[in-house]
Design an enzyme around this catalytic site. Sequence first.
Site, mmCIF file in Angstrom:
data_model
loop_
_atom_site.group_PDB
_atom_site.id
_atom_site.type_symbol
_atom_site.label_atom_id
_atom_site.label_comp_id
_atom_site.label_asym_id
_atom_site.label_seq_id
_atom_site.Cartn_x
_atom_site.Cartn_y
_atom_site.Cartn_z
ATOM 1 C CG ASP A 109 39.625 63.556 117.654
ATOM 2 O OD1 ASP A 109 39.348 64.316 116.302
ATOM 3 O OD2 ASP A 109 39.064 63.176 117.787
ATOM 4 C CG HIS B 256 34.458 57.819 121.523
ATOM 5 N ND1 HIS B 256 34.421 55.955 120.076
ATOM 6 C CD2 HIS B 256 33.716 58.238 120.431
ATOM 7 C CE1 HIS B 256 34.695 57.065 118.707
ATOM 8 N NE2 HIS B 256 33.891 57.772 118.363
ATOM 9 C CG ASP C 68 33.067 53.331 122.152
ATOM 10 O OD1 ASP C 68 32.825 54.447 121.777
ATOM 11 O OD2 ASP C 68 34.099 53.327 122.149
ATOM 12 C CD GLU D 51 37.818 54.979 121.825
ATOM 13 O OE1 GLU D 51 36.213 54.689 122.036
ATOM 14 O OE2 GLU D 51 37.630 54.947 120.861
HETATM 15 C C1 F6R Z 1 35.754 62.958 115.879
HETATM 16 C C2 F6R Z 1 35.449 62.428 116.829
HETATM 17 C C3 F6R Z 1 34.778 61.154 116.792
HETATM 18 C C4 F6R Z 1 33.729 61.270 116.831
HETATM 19 C C5 F6R Z 1 33.177 60.251 116.873
HETATM 20 C C6 F6R Z 1 31.785 60.330 115.340
HETATM 21 O O1 F6R Z 1 37.161 64.325 115.818
HETATM 22 O O2 F6R Z 1 36.065 63.552 117.988
HETATM 23 O O3 F6R Z 1 34.269 62.197 118.158
HETATM 24 O O4 F6R Z 1 32.625 63.097 116.000
HETATM 25 O O5 F6R Z 1 33.180 58.518 116.533
HETATM 26 O O6 F6R Z 1 31.498 59.904 114.400
HETATM 27 P P1 F6R Z 1 31.146 59.593 113.469
HETATM 28 O O7 F6R Z 1 30.018 61.554 112.843
HETATM 29 O O8 F6R Z 1 31.432 59.406 111.969
HETATM 30 O O9 F6R Z 1 29.685 58.795 113.321
#
Ligand code: F6R
Length: 243
Positions: free
Chosen positions: A66, A136, A134, A141
């Site tokens: 992303d 995702h 959450d 989401e």
């Molecule tokens: C990042 C992504 C997100 C993160 C998730 C956890 O490329 O796709 O899904 O993996 O938000 O983020 P952290 O690792 O910062 O807790």
Amino acid sequence: MFKVIRVKNYEELSKEAFKVMRACVKPGAVLGLATGSSPIGLYKEMIKDHKENGTSYAEVSTYNLDEYVGLPLNHRESYYTFMHTNLFNELDIKEENIHVPSGLGDIEKKCVEYDEAVAKAGGVDIQLLGIGSDGHIGFSEPGTPFDQGTHVAVLAESTRIDNQRFFNDLNETTPTQACTMGPKTIMTAKKILLVANGVNKADAIKAMLEGPVTEDCPASILQRHADVTVIIDEAAGSKLTKY
Ligand code: F6R
């Protein structure tokens, strides 16, 4: 099918994740990569291994999950910058083999092209994932249809609050949208490696592993994938009852 590896702490998590990733690094490999805090330790292990053992990424290509909408490539918080700072700049990977979704220009068209490029590359061999508090994956989401490919996602308020730490303030500068692989794209990966640490992830990990398969928890779709390795520390696994 889940293989769940429970470890004590983040350091062990990163070393275990490295073993899984390293087994997939070979000429012609297609790696699906993630940003955020969770994979940083793994990326450090990959860099160390490259420097000490000469593991080469010259014939490897990568597709990231992303990118924020509206941030130029060279923005200090763009995922393009994150990946170069935390991994690519330290490896022998070729710039033309690096793919990060674009959050600029005709994004809808670029999303379709991104899925086409992944398919043309023969699909992702191993997709690395973190998980949002959450549930995702990528920035898909809760509520994202499971058959959604790469798309523009509106970030949940909880995600923006989680990510606010990287920006000056929530309302002015924390992005509201991202271009992200969808659940459909992620499910085409041959193998999935999901890493999570910290108590903030405990509810999401429980919902993913032990809850129903529902679009309310995007990560729960992984219950339908044949080859998922989940590596969690004690805190992230603290609400599990079956594993
Ligand atoms: C990042 C992504 C997100 C993160 C998730 C956890 O490329 O796709 O899904 O993996 O938000 O983020 P952290 O690792 O910062 O807790």
